[in-house]
Design an enzyme around this catalytic site. Structure first.
Site, mmCIF file in Angstrom:
data_model
loop_
_atom_site.group_PDB
_atom_site.id
_atom_site.type_symbol
_atom_site.label_atom_id
_atom_site.label_comp_id
_atom_site.label_asym_id
_atom_site.label_seq_id
_atom_site.Cartn_x
_atom_site.Cartn_y
_atom_site.Cartn_z
ATOM 1 N N SER A 121 3.288 -15.550 19.934
ATOM 2 C CA SER A 121 2.692 -16.139 18.738
ATOM 3 C C SER A 121 1.994 -15.010 17.994
ATOM 4 O O SER A 121 1.752 -13.934 18.582
ATOM 5 C CB SER A 121 1.661 -17.190 19.171
ATOM 6 N N TYR A 143 -5.572 -20.117 24.252
ATOM 7 C CA TYR A 143 -4.211 -19.939 23.703
ATOM 8 C C TYR A 143 -3.999 -18.459 23.371
ATOM 9 O O TYR A 143 -2.961 -17.873 23.671
ATOM 10 C CB TYR A 143 -4.047 -20.805 22.458
HETATM 11 N N1 LIG Z 1 4.446 -24.282 15.917
HETATM 12 C C1 LIG Z 1 3.733 -23.162 15.703
HETATM 13 O O1 LIG Z 1 2.985 -23.040 14.721
HETATM 14 C C2 LIG Z 1 3.868 -22.011 16.679
HETATM 15 C C3 LIG Z 1 3.417 -20.744 16.248
HETATM 16 C C4 LIG Z 1 3.519 -19.665 17.125
HETATM 17 C C5 LIG Z 1 4.061 -19.850 18.384
HETATM 18 N N2 LIG Z 1 4.480 -21.091 18.773
HETATM 19 C C6 LIG Z 1 5.059 -21.221 20.102
HETATM 20 O O2 LIG Z 1 6.385 -21.670 19.978
HETATM 21 C C7 LIG Z 1 6.781 -22.305 21.197
HETATM 22 C C8 LIG Z 1 7.491 -23.614 20.878
HETATM 23 O O3 LIG Z 1 6.556 -24.466 20.246
HETATM 24 P P1 LIG Z 1 6.932 -25.543 19.130
HETATM 25 O O4 LIG Z 1 6.052 -25.275 17.989
HETATM 26 O O5 LIG Z 1 8.399 -25.613 18.941
HETATM 27 O O6 LIG Z 1 6.347 -26.852 19.862
HETATM 28 P P2 LIG Z 1 6.987 -28.258 20.253
HETATM 29 O O7 LIG Z 1 5.841 -29.064 20.771
HETATM 30 O O8 LIG Z 1 7.810 -28.780 19.127
HETATM 31 O O9 LIG Z 1 7.993 -27.909 21.460
HETATM 32 C C9 LIG Z 1 7.540 -27.531 22.739
HETATM 33 C C10 LIG Z 1 8.576 -27.981 23.755
HETATM 34 O O10 LIG Z 1 8.162 -27.489 25.039
HETATM 35 C C11 LIG Z 1 8.400 -28.522 26.000
HETATM 36 N N3 LIG Z 1 7.545 -28.330 27.190
HETATM 37 C C12 LIG Z 1 6.200 -28.506 27.284
HETATM 38 N N4 LIG Z 1 5.798 -28.314 28.557
HETATM 39 C C13 LIG Z 1 6.917 -27.981 29.279
HETATM 40 C C14 LIG Z 1 7.140 -27.657 30.636
HETATM 41 N N5 LIG Z 1 6.141 -27.635 31.546
HETATM 42 N N6 LIG Z 1 8.401 -27.371 31.033
HETATM 43 C C15 LIG Z 1 9.438 -27.414 30.148
HETATM 44 N N7 LIG Z 1 9.276 -27.730 28.839
HETATM 45 C C16 LIG Z 1 8.027 -28.013 28.409
HETATM 46 C C17 LIG Z 1 8.069 -29.817 25.251
HETATM 47 O O11 LIG Z 1 8.624 -30.961 25.900
HETATM 48 C C18 LIG Z 1 8.677 -29.515 23.885
HETATM 49 O O12 LIG Z 1 10.039 -29.922 23.839
HETATM 50 C C19 LIG Z 1 5.507 -22.448 22.035
HETATM 51 O O13 LIG Z 1 5.483 -21.410 23.017
HETATM 52 C C20 LIG Z 1 4.403 -22.227 21.014
HETATM 53 O O14 LIG Z 1 3.223 -21.740 21.600
HETATM 54 C C21 LIG Z 1 4.408 -22.166 17.937
#
Ligand SMILES: NC(=O)c1ccc[n+]([C@@H]2O[C@H](COP(=O)([O-])OP(=O)(O)OC[C@H]3O[C@@H](n4cnc5c(N)ncnc54)[C@H](O)[C@@H]3O)[C@@H](O)[C@H]2O)c1
Length: 260
Positions: A138, A151
């Site tokens: 991130s 985080y």
């Molecule tokens: N959305 C943002 O603004 C953002 C920004 C920077 C980084 N991220 C990172 O991107 C990644 C994806 O996030 P997103 O925004 O797509 O979120 P999201 O909530 O849409 O997707 C996360 C997915 O991870 C799965 N998950 C959660 N716990 C799990 C586990 N123990 N085992 C297997 N799967 C599991 C969930 O079921 C979900 O499908 C994360 O690592 C998040 O920290 C997101």
């Protein structure tokens, strides 16, 4: 140069939603076989049906779950070439009210999930003659978010892990990168989306991150943390050198920043 995706087998953790889903779709579009690996069986099964992918239940925090995943994917697809270690959760809890359970949950998914995933995939990738790993960090892996310290800690850990793993994995024919997205319009933002839009904060689309991940897969470089910001091309973050000991003493090999 170049990395052909048709015929390659990609495991996408957190592929049921958001960035993982968009990347699974982009990989399918580029001809890869995709395994959506997620703890959410209902959403993961539907995502796999939608994309012509397969679904495997995975809890990224569990080494046994990783072992089962590798066995199943190897049996069904013949091997694994690409791992997108992306599953993650947000934090958002002030330190004074952080419960032990919240702390363990955030670190288990965001850090253990990437460590156990990399460990489980190195052998299978090596057996295919090499491969690709991308882990989702991130912007919070490169800058401090005072409102989300745990985080921030978890995402800094992902960047450090990727940079430290890169030289060893390079010898095994495996590249590894961290992807560092800014705010992206996914369910992870939850209630914050309306507020962010009100503040005029541009949000990335999950497809923007997917394109950056496919860019990482295409190149032969390794060990980078790719900043993905709204309206910009992905940029490999340049880390400043850390001062060595005074007096011109040369630190031993293992204590120098790897130059790749
Ligand atoms: N959305 C943002 O603004 C953002 C920004 C920077 C980084 N991220 C990172 O991107 C990644 C994806 O996030 P997103 O925004 O797509 O979120 P999201 O909530 O849409 O997707 C996360 C997915 O991870 C799965 N998950 C959660 N716990 C799990 C586990 N123990 N085992 C297997 N799967 C599991 C969930 O079921 C979900 O499908 C994360 O690592 C998040 O920290 C997101």
């Amino acid at each position: 140069m170049g990395y052909d995706l048709p015929g390659k087998v990609a495991v996408v953790t957190g592929g049921a939603s958001g960035i993982g889903y968009a990347t699974a779709r982009a990989l399918r579009g580029a001809g890869a076989q995709v395994v959506i690996a997620d703890i959410d069986e209902r959403a993961g099964g539907k995502a796999a049906d939608d994309l012509g992918a397969t679904f495997a239940t995975l809890d990224v925090t569990s080494p046994a779950s990783w072992q089962r995943l590798v066995e199943t994917v190897t049996k069904v697809h013949g091997g694994i070439d690409i791992g997108f270690l992306n599953a993650g959760v947000s934090g958002g809890t002030p330190i004074a009210s952080l419960t032990d359970a919240d702390y363990r949950r955030i670190m288990a998914i965001n850090v253990d999930g990437v460590v156990f995933g990399a460990r489980a995939l190195v052998g299978p990738l090596e057996r295919r003659g090499g491969g690709r790993i991308v882990a989702t960090s991130s912007l919070a892996g490169l800058v401090a978010l005072p409102k989300d310290p745990v985080y921030t800690a978890s995402k800094h850990a992902v960047v450090g892990l990727v940079r430290a793993l890169a030289p060893d994995l390079a010898e095994r024919g495996i590249t590894i990168h961290a992807i560092c997205p800014g705010l992206t319009d996914t369910p992870l933002l939850d209630g914050a989306k309306a507020y962010l839009e009100e503040q005029g904060m541009p949000l990335l689309r999950p497809e923007d991150i997917a394109a950056a991940v496919l860019g990482c897969l295409a190149g032969d470089e390794t060990g980078h943390a790719w900043v993905v910001q709204a309206g910009r091309e992905p940029i490999a973050y340049r880390f400043r050198g850390v001062p060595g000991p005074a007096g011109g003493v040369k630190p031993p090999e293992g204590f120098r920043d790897p130059k790749i």
